[in-house]
Scaffold this motif. Structure first.
Motif, PDB file in Angstrom:
ATOM      1  N   ASP A   5      17.631  52.204 -20.105  1.00 13.60           N
ATOM      2  CA  ASP A   5      17.269  53.515 -19.220  1.00 13.60           C
ATOM      3  C   ASP A   5      17.573  52.611 -17.949  1.00 13.60           C
ATOM      4  O   ASP A   5      16.944  51.226 -18.194  1.00 13.60           O
ATOM      5  N   VAL A   6      17.878  53.202 -17.154  1.00 10.62           N
ATOM      6  CA  VAL A   6      17.694  52.736 -15.750  1.00 10.62           C
ATOM      7  C   VAL A   6      17.230  53.478 -14.702  1.00 10.62           C
ATOM      8  O   VAL A   6      17.180  54.572 -15.051  1.00 10.62           O
ATOM      9  N   GLU A   7      16.168  52.966 -14.209  1.00 11.76           N
ATOM     10  CA  GLU A   7      14.800  53.710 -13.474  1.00 11.76           C
ATOM     11  C   GLU A   7      15.267  53.838 -11.797  1.00 11.76           C
ATOM     12  O   GLU A   7      15.283  52.596 -11.224  1.00 11.76           O
ATOM     13  N   ILE A   8      15.435  54.554 -11.238  1.00  8.31           N
ATOM     14  CA  ILE A   8      16.121  54.478  -9.686  1.00  8.31           C
ATOM     15  C   ILE A   8      14.743  55.178  -8.791  1.00  8.31           C
ATOM     16  O   ILE A   8      14.573  56.118  -9.396  1.00  8.31           O
ATOM     17  N   ARG A   9      14.489  54.229  -7.817  1.00  6.54           N
ATOM     18  CA  ARG A   9      13.676  54.732  -6.986  1.00  6.54           C
ATOM     19  C   ARG A   9      14.050  54.100  -5.717  1.00  6.54           C
ATOM     20  O   ARG A   9      14.460  53.134  -5.501  1.00  6.54           O
ATOM     21  N   SER A  10      13.899  55.294  -5.137  1.00  7.59           N
ATOM     22  CA  SER A  10      14.223  55.660  -3.324  1.00  7.59           C
ATOM     23  C   SER A  10      12.797  55.223  -2.937  1.00  7.59           C
ATOM     24  O   SER A  10      12.034  56.270  -2.806  1.00  7.59           O
ATOM     25  N   GLU A  11      12.890  54.998  -1.293  1.00  7.66           N
ATOM     26  CA  GLU A  11      12.349  54.776  -0.006  1.00  7.66           C
ATOM     27  C   GLU A  11      12.736  55.471   0.991  1.00  7.66           C
ATOM     28  O   GLU A  11      13.909  54.595   1.323  1.00  7.66           O
ATOM     29  N   PRO A  12      12.770  56.745   1.697  1.00  4.46           N
ATOM     30  CA  PRO A  12      12.028  58.341   1.078  1.00  4.46           C
ATOM     31  C   PRO A  12      12.069  58.236  -0.218  1.00  4.46           C
ATOM     32  O   PRO A  12      13.348  57.829  -0.487  1.00  4.46           O
ATOM     33  N   PRO A  13      11.648  58.858  -1.162  1.00  6.56           N
ATOM     34  CA  PRO A  13      11.718  59.645  -2.114  1.00  6.56           C
ATOM     35  C   PRO A  13      13.132  60.441  -2.288  1.00  6.56           C
ATOM     36  O   PRO A  13      12.793  61.279  -0.970  1.00  6.56           O
ATOM     37  N   GLY A  14      13.346  61.220  -2.941  1.00 10.45           N
ATOM     38  CA  GLY A  14      14.316  62.656  -2.754  1.00 10.45           C
ATOM     39  C   GLY A  14      15.883  62.476  -2.634  1.00 10.45           C
ATOM     40  O   GLY A  14      16.140  63.228  -2.244  1.00 10.45           O
ATOM     41  N   ALA A  15      16.439  61.614  -3.356  1.00  7.07           N
ATOM     42  CA  ALA A  15      17.811  61.198  -2.853  1.00  7.07           C
ATOM     43  C   ALA A  15      18.129  61.487  -3.939  1.00  7.07           C
ATOM     44  O   ALA A  15      17.916  61.214  -4.859  1.00  7.07           O
ATOM     45  N   ALA A  16      19.289  62.358  -3.755  1.00  7.35           N
ATOM     46  CA  ALA A  16      19.747  62.629  -4.668  1.00  7.35           C
ATOM     47  C   ALA A  16      20.818  61.639  -5.448  1.00  7.35           C
ATOM     48  O   ALA A  16      21.567  60.689  -4.770  1.00  7.35           O
ATOM     49  N   LEU A  17      21.108  61.353  -6.369  1.00 10.49           N
ATOM     50  CA  LEU A  17      21.918  59.897  -7.560  1.00 10.49           C
ATOM     51  C   LEU A  17      23.299  60.484  -8.288  1.00 10.49           C
ATOM     52  O   LEU A  17      22.634  61.557  -8.467  1.00 10.49           O
ATOM     53  N   THR A  18      23.928  59.987  -7.802  1.00  8.91           N
ATOM     54  CA  THR A  18      25.163  60.653  -8.463  1.00  8.91           C
ATOM     55  C   THR A  18      25.842  58.734  -9.182  1.00  8.91           C
ATOM     56  O   THR A  18      25.973  57.907  -8.559  1.00  8.91           O
ATOM     57  N   VAL A  19      25.892  59.046 -10.323  1.00  4.98           N
ATOM     58  CA  VAL A  19      26.779  57.813 -10.840  1.00  4.98           C
ATOM     59  C   VAL A  19      27.417  58.482 -11.511  1.00  4.98           C
ATOM     60  O   VAL A  19      27.934  59.118 -12.359  1.00  4.98           O
ATOM     61  N   ASP A  20      29.174  56.912 -11.215  1.00  5.52           N
ATOM     62  CA  ASP A  20      30.225  57.407 -11.309  1.00  5.52           C
ATOM     63  C   ASP A  20      30.446  58.957 -11.082  1.00  5.52           C
ATOM     64  O   ASP A  20      31.968  59.221 -11.836  1.00  5.52           O
ATOM     65  N   GLY A  21      29.990  59.174 -10.048  1.00  6.29           N
ATOM     66  CA  GLY A  21      31.174  60.691  -9.513  1.00  6.29           C
ATOM     67  C   GLY A  21      29.673  61.571 -10.261  1.00  6.29           C
ATOM     68  O   GLY A  21      30.793  63.307  -9.741  1.00  6.29           O
TER      69      GLY A  21
END
Length: 204
Positions: A5-21
């Motif tokens: 499991d990989v937890e991604i936190r961003s500041e600010p939140p609400g960012a769209a995440l893509t992994v390997d496209g």
């Protein structure tokens, strides 16, 4: 190979995440990734994209905190006339027309200079991700030049254009000038110099 499991936190939140496209959702979120190397991208309007290559080990959960940086602003700068030297916050950038990338949400000092024109100095601030086109007008710096010619019937040419006969007074921008004096039966005389205010040049 195993998963983690990989937890991604961003500041600010609400960012769209893509992994390997592949789209995964928006932060904060936890994704299950196979052991190995993965390319992660976070995108959020008004902020620069975050790109990382992440190595995942089997059965070793990860927490990845990310602070997103405001997107650079773009200034498309023109001048009339063009060819002006540009400094931003004291640093030389090139000549107009020019496209500049600037840090957002802060005042930047623009300085434009060109021979024969008054220097232009102004401040501006741009929003994150903003693109602005700006055209600045440079003011000609006019000074008085007096040319004395001993022969009243001698013709005077300035930069290839006829300006009449005899003594001459010009209002001219401070750029290099080329004078020519022509008189029938005499050899033409030429003079090139960078004019300064109030100079009196005598051509016989």
């Amino acid at each position: 190979q195993g998963w983690s499991d990989v937890e991604i936190r961003s500041e600010p939140p609400g960012a769209a995440l893509t992994v390997d496209g592949v789209d995964q959702g928006v932060t904060p979120l936890t994704v299950e990734l196979m052991a190995g190397q993965h390319d992660l991208v976070l995108s959020l309007s008004g902020f620069g994209d975050w790109n990382r290559s992440l190595t995942v080990a089997a059965n070793e959960p990860l927490v990845v905190p990310v602070t997103l940086q405001p997107a650079l602003a773009t200034l498309v700068l023109n001048s009339r006339p063009d060819g002006a030297s540009v400094r931003v916050d004291g640093d030389y950038q090139g000549g107009t027309p020019i496209t500049l990338s600037l840090a957002p949400d802060q005042a930047h000092r623009l300085q434009l200079s060109k021979a024969g024109h008054a220097e232009l100095d102004q401040s501006l601030s741009l929003d994150p991700g903003e693109t602005r086109e700006l055209t600045l007008d440079l003011t000609p710096r006019l000074e008085t030049l007096r040319l004395q010619v001993s022969a009243a019937d001698a013709g005077v040419w300035v930069d290839g254009g006829s300006r009449g006969k005899g003594n001459l007074t010009l209002r001219w921008s401070a750029v290099p000038l080329r004078f020519e004096v022509r008189r029938e039966g005499h050899v033409s005389q030429t003079l090139s110099f960078t004019r300064r205010s109030g100079i009196v040049q005598v051509l016989d």
